[in-house]
Design a protein around this motif. Structure first.
Motif, PDB file in Angstrom:
ATOM      1  N   ARG A   1      18.305  49.301 -74.868  1.00 26.25           N
ATOM      2  CA  ARG A   1      19.285  50.396 -74.973  1.00 26.25           C
ATOM      3  C   ARG A   1      19.764  50.828 -73.590  1.00 26.25           C
ATOM      4  N   LEU A   2      18.830  50.911 -72.632  1.00 27.60           N
ATOM      5  CA  LEU A   2      19.223  51.266 -71.274  1.00 27.60           C
ATOM      6  C   LEU A   2      20.167  50.215 -70.701  1.00 27.60           C
ATOM      7  N   GLN A   3      19.830  48.938 -70.886  1.00 26.11           N
ATOM      8  CA  GLN A   3      20.706  47.882 -70.391  1.00 26.11           C
ATOM      9  C   GLN A   3      22.083  47.947 -71.055  1.00 26.11           C
ATOM     10  N   ARG A   4      22.105  48.295 -72.344  1.00 25.02           N
ATOM     11  CA  ARG A   4      23.369  48.413 -73.062  1.00 25.02           C
ATOM     12  C   ARG A   4      24.216  49.537 -72.463  1.00 25.02           C
ATOM     13  N   ALA A   5      23.575  50.659 -72.169  1.00 23.21           N
ATOM     14  CA  ALA A   5      24.296  51.786 -71.583  1.00 23.21           C
ATOM     15  C   ALA A   5      24.837  51.440 -70.196  1.00 23.21           C
ATOM     16  N   LEU A   6      24.033  50.776 -69.380  1.00 19.94           N
ATOM     17  CA  LEU A   6      24.485  50.416 -68.033  1.00 19.94           C
ATOM     18  C   LEU A   6      25.664  49.450 -68.088  1.00 19.94           C
ATOM     19  N   THR A   7      25.627  48.525 -69.038  1.00 16.94           N
ATOM     20  CA  THR A   7      26.748  47.595 -69.201  1.00 16.94           C
ATOM     21  C   THR A   7      28.024  48.350 -69.556  1.00 16.94           C
ATOM     22  N   LEU A   8      27.907  49.329 -70.436  1.00 12.55           N
ATOM     23  CA  LEU A   8      29.073  50.116 -70.833  1.00 12.55           C
ATOM     24  C   LEU A   8      29.607  50.930 -69.660  1.00 12.55           C
ATOM     25  N   ILE A   9      28.721  51.496 -68.852  1.00  6.67           N
ATOM     26  CA  ILE A   9      29.161  52.273 -67.693  1.00  6.67           C
ATOM     27  C   ILE A   9      29.907  51.372 -66.715  1.00  6.67           C
ATOM     28  N   ARG A  10      29.447  50.130 -66.575  1.00  5.46           N
ATOM     29  CA  ARG A  10      30.120  49.207 -65.651  1.00  5.46           C
ATOM     30  C   ARG A  10      31.543  48.889 -66.101  1.00  5.46           C
ATOM     31  N   THR A  11      31.829  49.063 -67.390  1.00  5.49           N
ATOM     32  CA  THR A  11      33.197  48.832 -67.872  1.00  5.49           C
ATOM     33  C   THR A  11      34.104  50.017 -67.584  1.00  5.49           C
ATOM     34  N   GLY A  12      33.533  51.116 -67.091  1.00 12.86           N
ATOM     35  CA  GLY A  12      34.334  52.284 -66.758  1.00 12.86           C
ATOM     36  C   GLY A  12      34.137  53.477 -67.666  1.00 12.86           C
ATOM     37  N   LEU A  13      33.273  53.371 -68.679  1.00 11.51           N
ATOM     38  CA  LEU A  13      33.038  54.498 -69.572  1.00 11.51           C
ATOM     39  C   LEU A  13      32.290  55.612 -68.848  1.00 11.51           C
ATOM     40  N   PRO A  14      32.605  56.857 -69.132  1.00 14.91           N
ATOM     41  CA  PRO A  14      31.829  57.970 -68.584  1.00 14.91           C
ATOM     42  C   PRO A  14      30.384  57.905 -69.076  1.00 14.91           C
ATOM     43  N   TYR A  15      29.489  58.512 -68.318  1.00 20.31           N
ATOM     44  CA  TYR A  15      28.068  58.460 -68.672  1.00 20.31           C
ATOM     45  C   TYR A  15      27.815  58.960 -70.091  1.00 20.31           C
ATOM     46  N   ALA A  16      28.410  60.085 -70.463  1.00 20.95           N
ATOM     47  CA  ALA A  16      28.132  60.683 -71.772  1.00 20.95           C
ATOM     48  C   ALA A  16      28.580  59.760 -72.901  1.00 20.95           C
ATOM     49  N   GLU A  17      29.763  59.172 -72.769  1.00 22.70           N
ATOM     50  CA  GLU A  17      30.250  58.282 -73.822  1.00 22.70           C
ATOM     51  C   GLU A  17      29.412  57.012 -73.892  1.00 22.70           C
ATOM     52  N   ALA A  18      29.047  56.465 -72.737  1.00 21.99           N
ATOM     53  CA  ALA A  18      28.205  55.267 -72.722  1.00 21.99           C
ATOM     54  C   ALA A  18      26.851  55.560 -73.359  1.00 21.99           C
ATOM     55  N   ALA A  19      26.302  56.726 -73.079  1.00 22.07           N
ATOM     56  CA  ALA A  19      25.007  57.102 -73.654  1.00 22.07           C
ATOM     57  C   ALA A  19      25.074  57.119 -75.177  1.00 22.07           C
ATOM     58  N   CYS A  20      26.096  57.727 -75.724  1.00 18.57           N
ATOM     59  CA  CYS A  20      26.217  57.817 -77.185  1.00 18.57           C
ATOM     60  C   CYS A  20      26.464  56.451 -77.806  1.00 18.57           C
ATOM     61  N   ARG A  21      27.316  55.671 -77.204  1.00 15.30           N
ATOM     62  CA  ARG A  21      27.602  54.333 -77.751  1.00 15.30           C
ATOM     63  C   ARG A  21      26.374  53.428 -77.696  1.00 15.30           C
ATOM     64  N   ALA A  22      25.540  53.629 -76.680  1.00 16.83           N
ATOM     65  CA  ALA A  22      24.346  52.788 -76.538  1.00 16.83           C
ATOM     66  C   ALA A  22      23.237  53.194 -77.499  1.00 16.83           C
ATOM     67  N   GLY A  23      23.326  54.417 -78.044  1.00 17.24           N
ATOM     68  CA  GLY A  23      22.310  54.862 -78.989  1.00 17.24           C
ATOM     69  C   GLY A  23      21.452  56.011 -78.509  1.00 17.24           C
ATOM     70  N   CYS A  24      21.753  56.560 -77.333  1.00 20.92           N
ATOM     71  CA  CYS A  24      21.046  57.745 -76.861  1.00 20.92           C
ATOM     72  C   CYS A  24      21.611  58.981 -77.573  1.00 20.92           C
ATOM     73  N   THR A  25      20.825  60.028 -77.635  1.00 21.15           N
ATOM     74  CA  THR A  25      21.309  61.234 -78.297  1.00 21.15           C
ATOM     75  C   THR A  25      22.388  61.933 -77.476  1.00 21.15           C
ATOM     76  N   ASP A  26      22.261  61.856 -76.162  1.00 21.57           N
ATOM     77  CA  ASP A  26      23.262  62.468 -75.283  1.00 21.57           C
ATOM     78  C   ASP A  26      23.037  61.949 -73.860  1.00 21.57           C
ATOM     79  N   GLN A  27      23.839  62.449 -72.917  1.00 20.22           N
ATOM     80  CA  GLN A  27      23.728  61.984 -71.533  1.00 20.22           C
ATOM     81  C   GLN A  27      22.377  62.340 -70.919  1.00 20.22           C
ATOM     82  N   ALA A  28      21.834  63.497 -71.296  1.00 24.98           N
ATOM     83  CA  ALA A  28      20.525  63.897 -70.758  1.00 24.98           C
ATOM     84  C   ALA A  28      19.438  62.915 -71.201  1.00 24.98           C
ATOM     85  N   HIS A  29      19.533  62.435 -72.431  1.00 27.82           N
ATOM     86  CA  HIS A  29      18.581  61.436 -72.927  1.00 27.82           C
ATOM     87  C   HIS A  29      18.669  60.165 -72.082  1.00 27.82           C
ATOM     88  N   LEU A  30      19.887  59.714 -71.815  1.00 28.00           N
ATOM     89  CA  LEU A  30      20.068  58.520 -70.986  1.00 28.00           C
ATOM     90  C   LEU A  30      19.513  58.753 -69.581  1.00 28.00           C
TER      91      LEU A  30
END
Length: 254
Positions: A188-217
């Motif tokens: 899940r962490l790797q998924r979020a980092l990949t999404l952030i590298r595409t330009g997504l904001p941290y909060a949106e990447a966190a939710c798309r990756a499966g975290c509850t929110d940016q604080a969780h990530l």
């Protein structure tokens, strides 16, 4: 001052990646952290073959120990079948192949790579030969990794592959080096980092990756990577502008 150069490409072995690090004499780089990704690597460097086991936390690579190398990074759950060693025995370890295999067999493989004009290609060929001799990895553990990578819960994954919680944990230790819950967090962490590298904001990447929110990530980043999102990407930007791009996953020069 000469610069080190890192490159990677998809392997002909399903799910694997071949990577190389060219470190000319006199080249220098700062220490860097390699984040856990559930993978294992077989690394040729300085006439040795090193097995990098699955990491449960960030692995600090000392630049003083980093030389030119070639490696193949195996997809989660595949290396134990090829190397004949349960993944949990290698968790958070780097060991020479001759500590795992009979010394004559390990020496023959080292000599094969040493003689090759292209060590990376020779290492990939050796991995393909191993795969031909051992057969494919356990399809059940492949299914587990695939489902967790896509964000399925551990409970749903266990039900879909037909395993109880204890069976899934035991099979995961042997295949991935840790239980399914930790593997799910790492993927899940790797998924979020990949999404952030595409330009997504941290909060949106966190939710798309499966975290509850940016604080969780952010908590997962501190627990698994030992750093913050801002510091991690700032270091990556600095390297992209000056030195060698940071290797992904568990690749390291041991």
């Amino acid at each position: 001052m000469p610069r080190q150069r890192y490159e990677e490409r998809p392997s002909r072995l399903d799910g694997a990646v071949v990577w190389t690090l060219d470190a000319p004499p006199g080249s220098q780089q700062p220490a860097r952290s390699v984040l856990p990704d559930g993978c294992m690597d077989l690394i040729w460097t300085g006439g040795r073959l090193i097995v990098a086991g699955p990491d449960s936390h960030a692995f600090e690579v000392d630049p003083r120990n980093r030389g030119s190398c070639a490696a193949i990074r195996f997809a989660p759950g595949t290396a134990p079948t090829l190397l004949g060693v349960p993944a949990h025995e290698l968790r958070d370890h780097r060991v020479e192949l001759d500590a795992l295999w009979p010394r004559p067999a390990a020496r023959r493989l080292v000599e094969r790579i040493d003689r090759a004009p292209d060590p990376a290609a020779a290492l990939e060929d050796a991995a393909l030969d191993l795969a031909a001799g051992t057969g494919p990895p356990d399809p059940l553990t492949v299914a587990v990794a695939d489902r967790l990578r896509r964000g399925r819960s551990v409970a749903a994954t266990a039900a879909e592959v037909g395993l109880g919680a204890r069976q899934l944990h035991r099979r995961s230790l042997a295949a991935f080096g840790y239980g399914p819950k930790l593997l799910a967090r790492i993927l899940r962490l790797q998924r979020a980092l990949t999404l952030i590298r595409t330009g997504l904001p941290y909060a949106e990447a966190a939710c798309r990756a499966g975290c509850t929110d940016q604080a969780h990530l952010a908590r997962e980043m501190r627990d698994l990577a030992g750093t913050t999102l801002g510091a991690y990407f700032a270091a990556g930007d600095a390297e992209a502008n000056s030195e060698t791009p940071q290797p992904s996953g568990s690749s390291t020069t041991a």
